[in-house]
Design an enzyme around this catalytic site. Sequence first.
Site, PDB file in Angstrom:
ATOM      1  N   ASP A 166     -40.006  30.728  32.545  1.00  0.00           N
ATOM      2  CA  ASP A 166     -41.128  31.610  32.200  1.00  0.00           C
ATOM      3  C   ASP A 166     -41.068  32.099  30.751  1.00  0.00           C
ATOM      4  O   ASP A 166     -41.662  33.117  30.413  1.00  0.00           O
ATOM      5  CB  ASP A 166     -41.223  32.778  33.189  1.00  0.00           C
ATOM      6  CG  ASP A 166     -39.955  33.604  33.201  1.00  0.00           C
ATOM      7  OD1 ASP A 166     -38.954  33.175  32.575  1.00  0.00           O
ATOM      8  OD2 ASP A 166     -39.958  34.678  33.827  1.00  0.00           O
ATOM      9  N   HIS A 223     -35.238  12.824   9.850  1.00  0.00           N
ATOM     10  CA  HIS A 223     -35.684  14.035  10.548  1.00  0.00           C
ATOM     11  C   HIS A 223     -34.573  14.635  11.401  1.00  0.00           C
ATOM     12  O   HIS A 223     -34.787  15.062  12.537  1.00  0.00           O
ATOM     13  CB  HIS A 223     -36.939  13.740  11.387  1.00  0.00           C
ATOM     14  CG  HIS A 223     -38.159  13.546  10.547  1.00  0.00           C
ATOM     15  ND1 HIS A 223     -39.310  12.934  10.994  1.00  0.00           N
ATOM     16  CD2 HIS A 223     -38.416  13.877   9.245  1.00  0.00           C
ATOM     17  CE1 HIS A 223     -40.208  12.896  10.016  1.00  0.00           C
ATOM     18  NE2 HIS A 223     -39.683  13.467   8.947  1.00  0.00           N
ATOM     19  N   ASP A 238     -34.339  20.206   4.077  1.00  0.00           N
ATOM     20  CA  ASP A 238     -35.800  20.059   4.036  1.00  0.00           C
ATOM     21  C   ASP A 238     -36.354  21.170   4.904  1.00  0.00           C
ATOM     22  O   ASP A 238     -36.256  21.104   6.135  1.00  0.00           O
ATOM     23  CB  ASP A 238     -36.185  18.667   4.562  1.00  0.00           C
ATOM     24  CG  ASP A 238     -37.686  18.402   4.478  1.00  0.00           C
ATOM     25  OD1 ASP A 238     -38.464  19.368   4.305  1.00  0.00           O
ATOM     26  OD2 ASP A 238     -38.082  17.227   4.601  1.00  0.00           O
ATOM     27  N   ASP A 253     -43.314  22.886   1.787  1.00  0.00           N
ATOM     28  CA  ASP A 253     -42.462  21.778   2.224  1.00  0.00           C
ATOM     29  C   ASP A 253     -41.567  21.392   1.045  1.00  0.00           C
ATOM     30  O   ASP A 253     -42.005  20.672   0.144  1.00  0.00           O
ATOM     31  CB  ASP A 253     -43.371  20.611   2.672  1.00  0.00           C
ATOM     32  CG  ASP A 253     -42.601  19.460   3.281  1.00  0.00           C
ATOM     33  OD1 ASP A 253     -41.381  19.585   3.472  1.00  0.00           O
ATOM     34  OD2 ASP A 253     -43.245  18.429   3.565  1.00  0.00           O
ATOM     35  N   HIS A 299     -39.525   5.718   3.405  1.00  0.00           N
ATOM     36  CA  HIS A 299     -40.711   6.530   3.693  1.00  0.00           C
ATOM     37  C   HIS A 299     -41.624   6.562   2.472  1.00  0.00           C
ATOM     38  O   HIS A 299     -41.273   6.066   1.410  1.00  0.00           O
ATOM     39  CB  HIS A 299     -40.314   7.949   4.131  1.00  0.00           C
ATOM     40  CG  HIS A 299     -39.489   8.703   3.125  1.00  0.00           C
ATOM     41  ND1 HIS A 299     -40.019   9.238   1.972  1.00  0.00           N
ATOM     42  CD2 HIS A 299     -38.172   9.016   3.098  1.00  0.00           C
ATOM     43  CE1 HIS A 299     -39.065   9.861   1.304  1.00  0.00           C
ATOM     44  NE2 HIS A 299     -37.934   9.734   1.947  1.00  0.00           N
ATOM     45  N   HIS A 310     -47.462  13.352   1.281  1.00  0.00           N
ATOM     46  CA  HIS A 310     -48.486  13.521   2.326  1.00  0.00           C
ATOM     47  C   HIS A 310     -49.285  14.756   1.962  1.00  0.00           C
ATOM     48  O   HIS A 310     -48.819  15.612   1.209  1.00  0.00           O
ATOM     49  CB  HIS A 310     -47.831  13.665   3.714  1.00  0.00           C
ATOM     50  CG  HIS A 310     -46.735  14.692   3.773  1.00  0.00           C
ATOM     51  ND1 HIS A 310     -46.970  16.043   3.898  1.00  0.00           N
ATOM     52  CD2 HIS A 310     -45.376  14.577   3.677  1.00  0.00           C
ATOM     53  CE1 HIS A 310     -45.821  16.696   3.902  1.00  0.00           C
ATOM     54  NE2 HIS A 310     -44.830  15.842   3.757  1.00  0.00           N
ATOM     55  N   HIS A 355     -47.921  18.034   7.730  1.00  0.00           N
ATOM     56  CA  HIS A 355     -48.543  16.732   7.462  1.00  0.00           C
ATOM     57  C   HIS A 355     -50.030  16.971   7.672  1.00  0.00           C
ATOM     58  O   HIS A 355     -50.545  16.829   8.779  1.00  0.00           O
ATOM     59  CB  HIS A 355     -47.992  15.652   8.403  1.00  0.00           C
ATOM     60  CG  HIS A 355     -46.517  15.413   8.196  1.00  0.00           C
ATOM     61  ND1 HIS A 355     -45.683  14.935   9.163  1.00  0.00           N
ATOM     62  CD2 HIS A 355     -45.727  15.614   7.101  1.00  0.00           C
ATOM     63  CE1 HIS A 355     -44.449  14.848   8.673  1.00  0.00           C
ATOM     64  NE2 HIS A 355     -44.451  15.252   7.433  1.00  0.00           N
ATOM     65  N   GLU A 374     -42.091  13.463  -2.775  1.00  0.00           N
ATOM     66  CA  GLU A 374     -40.770  13.511  -2.147  1.00  0.00           C
ATOM     67  C   GLU A 374     -40.072  12.162  -2.011  1.00  0.00           C
ATOM     68  O   GLU A 374     -39.807  11.692  -0.914  1.00  0.00           O
ATOM     69  CB  GLU A 374     -40.895  14.143  -0.758  1.00  0.00           C
ATOM     70  CG  GLU A 374     -41.977  13.531   0.132  1.00  0.00           C
ATOM     71  CD  GLU A 374     -41.949  14.143   1.537  1.00  0.00           C
ATOM     72  OE1 GLU A 374     -40.874  14.167   2.150  1.00  0.00           O
ATOM     73  OE2 GLU A 374     -43.016  14.593   2.009  1.00  0.00           O
ATOM     74  N   TYR A 431     -31.385   6.825   0.685  1.00  0.00           N
ATOM     75  CA  TYR A 431     -30.478   7.123   1.801  1.00  0.00           C
ATOM     76  C   TYR A 431     -29.584   5.909   2.009  1.00  0.00           C
ATOM     77  O   TYR A 431     -30.083   4.842   2.391  1.00  0.00           O
ATOM     78  CB  TYR A 431     -31.275   7.420   3.073  1.00  0.00           C
ATOM     79  CG  TYR A 431     -32.434   8.374   2.807  1.00  0.00           C
ATOM     80  CD1 TYR A 431     -32.268   9.749   2.911  1.00  0.00           C
ATOM     81  CD2 TYR A 431     -33.682   7.880   2.402  1.00  0.00           C
ATOM     82  CE1 TYR A 431     -33.321  10.618   2.628  1.00  0.00           C
ATOM     83  CE2 TYR A 431     -34.731   8.740   2.110  1.00  0.00           C
ATOM     84  CZ  TYR A 431     -34.549  10.098   2.227  1.00  0.00           C
ATOM     85  OH  TYR A 431     -35.583  10.947   1.941  1.00  0.00           O
ATOM     86  N   ARG A 487     -33.000  13.500  -1.045  1.00  0.00           N
ATOM     87  CA  ARG A 487     -34.460  13.610  -1.156  1.00  0.00           C
ATOM     88  C   ARG A 487     -34.727  14.842  -2.012  1.00  0.00           C
ATOM     89  O   ARG A 487     -34.017  15.848  -1.886  1.00  0.00           O
ATOM     90  CB  ARG A 487     -35.120  13.742   0.227  1.00  0.00           C
ATOM     91  CG  ARG A 487     -36.628  13.932   0.179  1.00  0.00           C
ATOM     92  CD  ARG A 487     -37.349  13.636   1.502  1.00  0.00           C
ATOM     93  NE  ARG A 487     -37.020  14.555   2.586  1.00  0.00           N
ATOM     94  CZ  ARG A 487     -36.261  14.256   3.622  1.00  0.00           C
ATOM     95  NH1 ARG A 487     -35.711  13.054   3.713  1.00  0.00           N
ATOM     96  NH2 ARG A 487     -36.012  15.145   4.565  1.00  0.00           N
ATOM     97  N   GLU A 507     -38.071  17.178  -2.994  1.00  0.00           N
ATOM     98  CA  GLU A 507     -39.475  17.322  -2.577  1.00  0.00           C
ATOM     99  C   GLU A 507     -40.085  18.599  -3.144  1.00  0.00           C
ATOM    100  O   GLU A 507     -39.520  19.690  -2.999  1.00  0.00           O
ATOM    101  CB  GLU A 507     -39.551  17.366  -1.041  1.00  0.00           C
ATOM    102  CG  GLU A 507     -40.946  17.650  -0.507  1.00  0.00           C
ATOM    103  CD  GLU A 507     -41.052  17.494   1.009  1.00  0.00           C
ATOM    104  OE1 GLU A 507     -40.050  17.718   1.708  1.00  0.00           O
ATOM    105  OE2 GLU A 507     -42.155  17.158   1.481  1.00  0.00           O
TER     106      GLU A 507
HETATM  107  N1  GLY Z   1     -40.672  18.059   6.194  1.00  0.00           N
HETATM  108  C1  GLY Z   1     -41.268  16.862   6.618  1.00  0.00           C
HETATM  109  C2  GLY Z   1     -41.643  16.042   5.493  1.00  0.00           C
HETATM  110  O1  GLY Z   1     -41.137  16.232   4.405  1.00  0.00           O
HETATM  111  O2  GLY Z   1     -42.493  15.210   5.596  1.00  0.00           O
HETATM  112 MN    MN Z   2     -42.887  16.430   3.214  1.00  0.00          MN
HETATM  113 MN    MN Z   3     -40.136  17.997   3.810  1.00  0.00          MN
END
Ligand code: GLY
Ligand code: MN
Ligand code: MN
Length: 434
Positions: free
Chosen positions: A35, A239, A256, A267, A346, A350, A357, A380, A384, A402, A404
């Site tokens: 609950d 992720h 991140d 982000d 990647h 975005h 996103h 970003e 890796y 990374r 970003e």
């Molecule tokens: N934090 C998710 C991305 O960078 O797309």
């Molecule tokens: Mn991002």
């Molecule tokens: Mn990110």
Amino acid sequence: MKKKEFRKRRKNLLKELDQGVAIINTNPHLNRNRDCQFPFRPDSDFYYLTGFPEPEAVAVLIPEREEGEFVLFCRPRDPLRETWDGRRAGPEGACRNFDADQAFDIGELDQRMPELLRNRQRIYYGIGKQSEFDSRVMSWVNELRGQARAGVQTPSEFITLDHLLHEHRLFKSAAEIDTMRTAGKITAAAHVRAMQSCKPGMMEYQLEAEIHHEFMRNGARWPAYNSIVGSGANSCILHYTENDQKLRNGDLVLIDAGAEFDFYAADITRTFPVNGRFSGPQRAIYDLVLEAQFAAIEAVVPNNHWNQPHEAAQRVIVEGLIDLGILHGSYDEQLESGDFKRFFMHRTGHWLGMDVHDVGDYKIDDVWRQLEPGMVTTVEPGIYIAAGSEGVDESWWDIGVRIEDDAVVTAEGCEIITGDVPKQADDIEALMRG
Ligand code: GLY
Ligand code: MN
Ligand code: MN
């Protein structure tokens, strides 16, 4: 966000609905376990148009309707439930505080909707997202069909609202950009705090705690997405969110994390050495990613197309990895084979907004769309190199980097709204020493 901002958004959408009706349902309040519930966060489309923060609500926008164009269905007032679960606006509060022209008890939705759809040509809504809601919409239409002999016209077209509405959400107003600047500042401060508090032997979740502490104490109650704090091998899992390993001397840590402030996401990713000093190989990869990020940022310019920043970053990364002996052959050969995607798998950005996103098409008629002022994108790039990467010397293993930032496209180029956290390797080391 001020009320007039929501009014303006509804007006802009109403102008495009022609003979139609838009129905916007919020999302359900989900259980976490037994609950206990997850904190409720309204659906971004719904909140964008209404500013109404409660679950169990449906907005209906009906252009040129005499009794008013904005109808809101919501939970009724209920002293007992409110004592247990918190305040409700109720239909009266929906009109008073949220500018609804008419508001009704959500329990009356099935009874009232056919009337609201009467003699309209088309229905705009997010078809296919909630199947139970889809069938309710169909049942309202069927009820109207039953009245055809009485001369009632039934909507004959169903159009997904997403495309229309998301084109609006893609272009941020001055008020939205201001809010995103704040989200960016809070998030930058949190990353600075993480760099300052990092020590070998801490747990990844303890860095996460520093980040979230800084978010919350600055008014950002929730992260915009699950925070990633990945050290060593975990920096190579894009992720990774377990965040439960020890930070080891000599490893990198990739964070991140972004605050959600007044429903807008930031982000940011920063990668830094757990002990405050980059090793030679770490520094080489770090500097390459940073060079790629600068190249990409330079390409975030109006009239460039969406993919140009990615292409710029890709070129720097692939050529750099060839120079370091990690990739082989020429740039063109790498592009052809796609081998480089083992290390850069990647895209470089975005859209960013109410959703991390965020919504908005990236292509129009199958061609990358052009960047225009008011759009907000992340930049970003990353590299890796997981342990065991074939043909790569061990000295490069477990290096995941990374970097970003968030960029608002302006008339001349772009404004980085997350610049308050250092990203030059020397500046990071200096901050961590201090
Ligand atoms: N934090 C998710 C991305 O960078 O797309
Ligand atoms: Mn991002
Ligand atoms: Mn990110």
